[in-house]
Scaffold this motif. Structure first.
Motif, mmCIF file in Angstrom:
data_model
loop_
_atom_site.group_PDB
_atom_site.id
_atom_site.type_symbol
_atom_site.label_atom_id
_atom_site.label_comp_id
_atom_site.label_asym_id
_atom_site.label_seq_id
_atom_site.Cartn_x
_atom_site.Cartn_y
_atom_site.Cartn_z
ATOM 1 N N ALA A 72 -0.161 -28.079 30.055
ATOM 2 C CA ALA A 72 0.798 -28.859 30.848
ATOM 3 C C ALA A 72 1.944 -29.288 29.950
ATOM 4 C CB ALA A 72 0.118 -30.083 31.457
ATOM 5 N N VAL A 73 3.093 -29.548 30.575
ATOM 6 C CA VAL A 73 4.272 -30.052 29.865
ATOM 7 C C VAL A 73 4.789 -31.269 30.624
ATOM 8 C CG1 VAL A 73 6.618 -29.575 29.079
ATOM 9 C CG2 VAL A 73 4.891 -27.760 29.004
ATOM 10 N N LYS A 115 1.583 -19.479 29.923
ATOM 11 C CA LYS A 115 2.359 -20.432 30.722
ATOM 12 C C LYS A 115 1.495 -21.638 31.087
ATOM 13 C CE LYS A 115 5.574 -17.231 31.064
ATOM 14 N NZ LYS A 115 6.330 -16.944 29.849
ATOM 15 N N PRO A 116 2.019 -22.845 30.937
ATOM 16 C CA PRO A 116 1.275 -24.023 31.392
ATOM 17 C C PRO A 116 1.153 -24.018 32.907
ATOM 18 C CG PRO A 116 3.508 -24.626 30.786
ATOM 19 C CD PRO A 116 3.325 -23.195 30.375
ATOM 20 N N ILE A 164 8.892 -18.724 37.137
ATOM 21 C CA ILE A 164 7.942 -18.051 36.255
ATOM 22 C C ILE A 164 6.505 -18.513 36.556
ATOM 23 C CG2 ILE A 164 9.541 -17.525 34.393
ATOM 24 C CD1 ILE A 164 8.716 -20.052 32.977
ATOM 25 N N GLY A 165 6.320 -19.043 37.768
ATOM 26 C CA GLY A 165 4.979 -19.341 38.244
ATOM 27 C C GLY A 165 4.401 -20.668 37.823
ATOM 28 N N ILE A 166 5.237 -21.598 37.398
ATOM 29 C CA ILE A 166 4.764 -22.909 36.961
ATOM 30 C C ILE A 166 4.965 -23.923 38.086
ATOM 31 C CG2 ILE A 166 5.101 -24.794 35.303
ATOM 32 C CD1 ILE A 166 6.023 -22.711 33.278
ATOM 33 N N ARG A 167 3.935 -24.710 38.373
ATOM 34 C CA ARG A 167 4.056 -25.810 39.342
ATOM 35 C C ARG A 167 4.933 -26.893 38.740
ATOM 36 N NH1 ARG A 167 0.766 -30.518 40.188
ATOM 37 N NH2 ARG A 167 -0.692 -29.761 38.613
ATOM 38 N N VAL A 168 5.977 -27.304 39.466
ATOM 39 C CA VAL A 168 6.928 -28.288 38.951
ATOM 40 C C VAL A 168 6.876 -29.558 39.792
ATOM 41 C CG1 VAL A 168 9.343 -28.796 38.425
ATOM 42 C CG2 VAL A 168 8.453 -26.481 38.061
#
Length: 236
Positions: A72-73, A115-116, A164-168
């Motif tokens: 995660a970020v 990717k996170p 790029i497929g990351i949940r934001v």
């Protein structure tokens, strides 16, 4: 979780970082990498957690390789919006510390081999502009003011990670209130001198949120895969 945190040395980070890196029984147990412009200054403040391997400090995204692994970020970086007058130079600094940094962060995420699952990124209720007593939910229109444009660009930079497929998750926070800093630290000296009182008409609206609530929301967003998009992080 392995979590990358930008802006973790600010007021929100003062509670968020020790909570996430603390005991698992209290919602912690995570390993944090903190991006800070002054790692040596912060090192002594979190010496114990650093010694235990719970926190690692970096001064630049350039220190991260494509093989760095984060689950995660959390992106909270940004110069204080009310610290100094909004001169042309100050506006550029505010933009760079939020938008440019977030763009650089997402660029690194594109290059990263792993990717996170989620990017939680800061914004503010300033996105809406000044609209008096109107009830503003996440889909409300905004007034095109400087703070709105700043928040808009900041959010768009973060939302690019969806490609790029990351949940934001975007946090539109109100004024954060809690012990030890933030808005209250600015007010208390004035009231301590007996100079506190009503400003102007006293009818201005101020959306606010407790620091502890901010941390709880971030903890929820880290793990609840159903939650994404924009969230107003304020009291009613």
């Amino acid at each position: 979780m392995d979590i990358l945190v930008t802006g973790g040395t600010g007021f929100i980070g003062s509670l968020l970082v020790p909570t996430l890196a603390g005991p698992a029984s209290l919602g912690g147990g995570h390993r944090l990498t903190l991006l800070t412009r002054q790692p040596e200054r912060y090192r002594s403040a979190r010496a114990e957690l650093i010694a235990e391997g719970r926190i690692r400090l970096i001064a630049s995204l350039d220190e991260l390789t494509r093989d760095a692994h984060f689950d995660a970020v959390i992106n909270l970086a940004g110069e204080g919006i009310a610290d100094r007058p909004w001169t042309a130079q100050r506006k550029r600094e505010l933009h760079a510390s939020r938008v440019t940094l977030t763009e650089s962060l997402v660029d690194w995420l594109r290059r990263a081999r792993h990717k996170p699952a989620v990017l939680i990124s800061g914004s503010a209720v300033g996105w809406y502009g000044s609209q008096g007593d109107r009830l503003l939910e996440e889909d409300a229109p905004a007034h095109d003011e400087f703070v709105h444009q700043l928040c808009h660009d900041w959010e768009q930079a973060a939302l690019a990670a969806e490609q790029i497929g990351i949940r934001v998750c975007i946090l539109r926070t109100g004024v954060v209130i809690g012990p030890g800093g933030g808005f209250l630290r600015r007010l208390l000296p004035v009231f301590g001198l007996g100079l506190g009182g009503v400003v102007g008409s006293g009818e201005q609206y101020l959306s606010w949120v407790a620091l502890a609530d901010v941390v709880q929301v971030i903890q929820r967003l880290l793990t609840d895969r159903e939650l994404k998009g924009v969230f107003n992080l304020t009291g009613p």
